[in-house]
Enzyme design. Structure first.
Site, PDB file in Angstrom:
ATOM      1  CG  ASP A 107      -1.986  -1.054   1.206  1.00 26.95           C
ATOM      2  OD1 ASP A 107      -1.739  -2.141   0.642  1.00 26.95           O
ATOM      3  OD2 ASP A 107      -3.066  -0.807   1.772  1.00 26.95           O
ATOM      4  CE  LYS A 169      -5.272   2.062   2.495  1.00 28.52           C
ATOM      5  NZ  LYS A 169      -4.124   1.378   3.111  1.00 28.52           N
ATOM      6  CE  LYS A 198      -6.741  -1.346   2.502  1.00 24.34           C
ATOM      7  NZ  LYS A 198      -5.393  -1.862   2.829  1.00 24.34           N
TER       8      LYS A 198
END
Length: 251
Positions: A107, A169, A198
């Site tokens: 991430d 995300k 996400k």
């Protein structure tokens, strides 16, 4: 750290199984004050509930890799976290080192200022460099939506897709705001179907998770994993919804 939770109506639709929801969750162990014992407890929680992954701090990757070996829970970690202001070379080096320690998902935080300044070429090239360093492992690109206009968001999401990202995300959990229904809908309609969405930051209750899933999120960063999944199991057995599934912290 963001403490606002997502305010959504009580979920009235069909309930998925606990395993289905667990496989949408990246159990988050990113708070800076966590002790080694607390990280160990968090890894045990992820194993017990069989989440999709655990997202740990870089210094905890090696420990997580040992604890999760042989399980279906992936080891995730963060790069350029939480501000995104590391150099591209640093993000690439961090990615390479963390993979060598056992990370299976990355991430990464974009350079927020460069996106706000309109330097899309830099943003795309940096994401592409991390994607290349990840060598086929999923890269989830964190945009920190709270700091961006909708125009900046959509431009960034398109750059991430062009760079080969697996996910876009919403946030780190450390900004003034986290995931919102409006942002999830915007993300889903901006990127193509092979890029997943996400949600992170404020997803602390089952109702929020299910509503954001309906809008297009397929993965969730959460610290309230046990509370969310226990509430789901209770509802599936006819118990009333939990009055609160909230936990302190940014996720």
């Amino acid at each position: 750290m963001s403490t606002a939770s997502i305010d959504v109506p009580r979920w009235s639709g069909p309930l998925p199984s606990r395993d289905e929801v667990a496989k949408m969750i990246d159990h988050s162990l990113l708070r800076p004050e966590l002790t080694a014992a607390e990280v160990s407890d968090g890894l045990a929680t992820a194993l017990e509930y069989r989440t999709a992954s655990v997202c740990v701090r870089p210094a905890d990757v090696a420990v997580a890799a040992v604890a999760l070996r042989g399980s279906q829970v992936a080891v995730g970690t963060v790069v350029g976290f939480p501000h995104g202001s590391s150099t591209t070379r640093a993000k690439v080096f961090e990615t390479t080192e963390l993979i060598s320690l056992g990370a299976e998902e990355i991430d990464m935080v974009i350079n927020i200022g460069r996106l706000r300044g309109g330097d899309l070429a830099f943003v795309q090239d940096e994401i592409a460099a991390v994607v290349q360093a990840a060598e086929g492992r999923p890269v989830k690109v964190i945009f920190e939506n709270a700091y961006l206009t909708d125009q900046e968001k959509t431009a960034g999401y398109k750059a991430a897709e062009a760079a080969g990202a697996a996910f876009v995300k919403t946030s780190t959990g450390f900004a003034p705001g986290g995931a919102t229904a409006a942002d999830i809908a915007l993300m889903r309609r901006t990127v193509s179907s092979h890029v997943q969405v996400k949600a992170a930051g404020g997803v602390r209750a089952l109702d929020a998770l299910l509503e954001l899933h309906r809008l297009g999120a397929t993965r969730f960063g959460a610290t309230a994993t046990a509370a969310i999944l226990d509430d789901l199991e209770g509802r599936r057995h006819g118990n009333p919804p939990a009055t609160s599934a909230a936990l302190p912290g940014g996720y």
